[in-house]
Design a protein around this motif. Sequence first.
Motif, PDB file in Angstrom:
ATOM      1  N   TYR A 240       5.463   5.694  -5.114  1.00 57.41           N
ATOM      2  CA  TYR A 240       4.392   5.685  -6.116  1.00 57.41           C
ATOM      3  C   TYR A 240       4.818   4.937  -7.381  1.00 57.41           C
ATOM      4  O   TYR A 240       5.989   4.976  -7.786  1.00 57.41           O
ATOM      5  CB  TYR A 240       3.977   7.109  -6.483  1.00 57.41           C
ATOM      6  CG  TYR A 240       2.980   7.704  -5.513  1.00 57.41           C
ATOM      7  CD1 TYR A 240       1.617   7.560  -5.722  1.00 57.41           C
ATOM      8  CD2 TYR A 240       3.415   8.387  -4.378  1.00 57.41           C
ATOM      9  CE1 TYR A 240       0.698   8.095  -4.835  1.00 57.41           C
ATOM     10  CE2 TYR A 240       2.501   8.936  -3.476  1.00 57.41           C
ATOM     11  CZ  TYR A 240       1.138   8.784  -3.720  1.00 57.41           C
ATOM     12  OH  TYR A 240       0.227   9.309  -2.834  1.00 57.41           O
ATOM     13  N   HIS A 241       3.861   4.291  -8.012  1.00 60.50           N
ATOM     14  CA  HIS A 241       4.102   3.603  -9.267  1.00 60.50           C
ATOM     15  C   HIS A 241       2.873   3.763 -10.167  1.00 60.50           C
ATOM     16  O   HIS A 241       1.743   3.890  -9.689  1.00 60.50           O
ATOM     17  CB  HIS A 241       4.392   2.116  -9.030  1.00 60.50           C
ATOM     18  CG  HIS A 241       3.300   1.396  -8.323  1.00 60.50           C
ATOM     19  ND1 HIS A 241       3.118   1.461  -6.958  1.00 60.50           N
ATOM     20  CD2 HIS A 241       2.289   0.589  -8.793  1.00 60.50           C
ATOM     21  CE1 HIS A 241       2.082   0.738  -6.602  1.00 60.50           C
ATOM     22  NE2 HIS A 241       1.545   0.200  -7.703  1.00 60.50           N
TER      23      HIS A 241
ATOM     24  N   GLU B 193       9.903  13.721 -15.053  1.00 63.53           N
ATOM     25  CA  GLU B 193      10.013  13.738 -13.599  1.00 63.53           C
ATOM     26  C   GLU B 193       9.624  12.377 -13.025  1.00 63.53           C
ATOM     27  O   GLU B 193       8.609  11.791 -13.410  1.00 63.53           O
ATOM     28  CB  GLU B 193       9.098  14.822 -13.014  1.00 63.53           C
ATOM     29  CG  GLU B 193       9.143  14.904 -11.493  1.00 63.53           C
ATOM     30  CD  GLU B 193       8.146  15.906 -10.922  1.00 63.53           C
ATOM     31  OE1 GLU B 193       8.280  16.262  -9.749  1.00 63.53           O
ATOM     32  OE2 GLU B 193       7.229  16.315 -11.676  1.00 63.53           O
ATOM     33  N   ALA B 194      10.430  11.881 -12.094  1.00 67.08           N
ATOM     34  CA  ALA B 194      10.129  10.616 -11.429  1.00 67.08           C
ATOM     35  C   ALA B 194       8.974  10.813 -10.455  1.00 67.08           C
ATOM     36  O   ALA B 194       8.799  11.894  -9.892  1.00 67.08           O
ATOM     37  CB  ALA B 194      11.352  10.101 -10.686  1.00 67.08           C
TER      38      ALA B 194
ATOM     39  N   SER C 291       6.155  -0.987 -16.839  1.00 60.50           N
ATOM     40  CA  SER C 291       5.777  -1.760 -15.649  1.00 60.50           C
ATOM     41  C   SER C 291       4.329  -2.237 -15.686  1.00 60.50           C
ATOM     42  O   SER C 291       3.964  -3.173 -14.976  1.00 60.50           O
ATOM     43  CB  SER C 291       6.010  -0.928 -14.386  1.00 60.50           C
ATOM     44  OG  SER C 291       5.188   0.231 -14.390  1.00 60.50           O
ATOM     45  N   ILE C 292       3.476  -1.620 -16.521  1.00 57.44           N
ATOM     46  CA  ILE C 292       2.062  -2.043 -16.563  1.00 57.44           C
ATOM     47  C   ILE C 292       1.638  -2.581 -17.915  1.00 57.44           C
ATOM     48  O   ILE C 292       0.603  -3.238 -18.027  1.00 57.44           O
ATOM     49  CB  ILE C 292       1.097  -0.910 -16.137  1.00 57.44           C
ATOM     50  CG1 ILE C 292       1.187   0.292 -17.101  1.00 57.44           C
ATOM     51  CG2 ILE C 292       1.339  -0.497 -14.709  1.00 57.44           C
ATOM     52  CD1 ILE C 292       0.061   1.288 -16.915  1.00 57.44           C
ATOM     53  N   VAL C 293       2.386  -2.277 -18.972  1.00 60.45           N
ATOM     54  CA  VAL C 293       2.056  -2.833 -20.287  1.00 60.45           C
ATOM     55  C   VAL C 293       3.150  -3.842 -20.639  1.00 60.45           C
ATOM     56  O   VAL C 293       4.262  -3.475 -20.971  1.00 60.45           O
ATOM     57  CB  VAL C 293       1.905  -1.736 -21.366  1.00 60.45           C
ATOM     58  CG1 VAL C 293       0.622  -0.982 -21.165  1.00 60.45           C
ATOM     59  CG2 VAL C 293       3.080  -0.770 -21.374  1.00 60.45           C
TER      60      VAL C 293
ATOM     61  N   SER D 124       0.185   4.542  -4.502  1.00 63.10           N
ATOM     62  CA  SER D 124       1.211   4.162  -3.533  1.00 63.10           C
ATOM     63  C   SER D 124       0.708   2.969  -2.724  1.00 63.10           C
ATOM     64  O   SER D 124      -0.499   2.822  -2.495  1.00 63.10           O
ATOM     65  CB  SER D 124       1.524   5.328  -2.590  1.00 63.10           C
ATOM     66  OG  SER D 124       2.347   4.910  -1.530  1.00 63.10           O
ATOM     67  N   SER D 125       1.637   2.151  -2.304  1.00 63.84           N
ATOM     68  CA  SER D 125       1.257   1.009  -1.455  1.00 63.84           C
ATOM     69  C   SER D 125       0.974   1.446  -0.031  1.00 63.84           C
ATOM     70  O   SER D 125       0.421   0.682   0.766  1.00 63.84           O
ATOM     71  CB  SER D 125       2.377  -0.033  -1.457  1.00 63.84           C
ATOM     72  OG  SER D 125       3.603   0.556  -1.038  1.00 63.84           O
TER      73      SER D 125
END
Length: 514
Positions: A56-57, A50-51, A141-143, A463-464
């Motif tokens: 959110y990221h 699920e996205a 996106s983070i590793v 979330s930003s």
Amino acid sequence: MTRYTFIASAVSAALLCSVGSTVHAQNLSDGYQYSSKATYAAQQDLSTYEAPPLGYHVVYTQLVERHGARALSSPKYDVLAKQVWDLAKKRGQLTPLGEKLGPMIDKVTAANEKLGYGLLTEVGKEEPAAIAARMTQRLSSIVTKDANYPLCIQVQTSGKERANQTAHYFMQSLAKEVNYVANDAVNCYQAQTQPNQIDDQLVNKFELYFHKTNPKKSDKYQQYTSNYKAYKAFKDFDKLETVFDALADLPKTQLMAREMLERIYTKEFVDFLATKVSHDKQCDVAADNCFKTNTRKPDETEDDWKYVKNEVDAASMLYNMFIIGPGMLREAQAQGGEWDLKQFITPQESAWFAYLADAEDFYEKGPSFADANGVTYNIAKPLLKDMFNEMDAVANNTQSVKHVAKLRFAHAEQIMPLAALLHVKGSDKSADPNVLYRQENNPWRGGWVTPYSANIQWDVYKSSTENSPTLVKMLYNEKEIGFKENCHVYPGSHYFYSLNELERCYSKELSVNE
């Protein structure tokens, strides 16, 4: 101590039909069953996850993983199975099929001795490496592999060799796609020079070997001492012994044991196993009616004797040797071909003995009795508390050392109680104290809850948008799964939860003594 009253005779008659038919039906389609020695397979394709909600990221992840597939933990099942076979050979009471078993046991023993009892097999090295590779895809996106910005990744293990090895092969795989700090044991991962050894500062037995580590020895964890003492007392209580005896005494257990053994040994020899084996702990193997072995290493002072006392024990030794086969596939191939252990055990027999193995783990390390008040899984509270502390620090930007992941490597004895403490589906249903756990009345399965390399992963999302809640998603064996039933998902999602909501619905589990 008052012996717990268990109505074994009543449930035995009922279970002869109910459990047997359920297990038999499963095996017609599922084949052989390996209980907690099942090799690992990811339970969901990562392209189907699920996205996250709009805006959110992912910012952080943490993992608790059981070690990968291993050799036999000690010279036990192979040694005892061979002792039984040797006596049958000496007495001339082997069947034609049975003649093949002894040389096969010798192959298994030789492979375990060459590899090292308890250490990871080649399959066991491949499992964490593959989990790490999929993690890098999921969290790309983070590793990252940016050479200018090495990431801090925290690693902890139980300190046991197979857990250290699992960390090593996981991190080796991760290094193919991720540039991480590898020389700072105080704050980040310290690269291992030998797979089975890890820097002492990366060992945390209070969280990752809690079933054998007294919190009283630590200022940080001593508040959990009562949970540890309650668990140790529970393991010594007659209640467990009685239910284990009831499982062994089930007519179906004795039937399956005899059917298995009578293909290997003559009926006369199986009758001997059932009625004339010595139960004396001081018995002598040379007396030809005693089967025992000390599983401790030569340099260990404490004795840990294991016995074959009857035909059920003999069949159990064979089954427990059989189930390491898939995890030792490469070692068998190195000897010139795969071990044909299936010729000695039918799918139906494997299913029944998998049920018995599951039942022992269920009662001793899982959801257990409904009236046990969580004694078997409250010992996982230090680990759960740290997992929530990690998320709090991420949510509030208060990490003492900025790191994108915390990876923990432990054992089945940590995965089972942690899953029960989390009350995740399939891992949380306790048993009526007067009705045996069985596959018909409970979804708990060792092959799902804690196969080799079983893992629980929590991804944290932000979330930003100002004042937006921090969200969390859980993967169990890489399958999206909900938290416990009374936790409410974030509106519009299926598997995302706000951290505040998780802290609300796990408030009891996070308290020390409740």
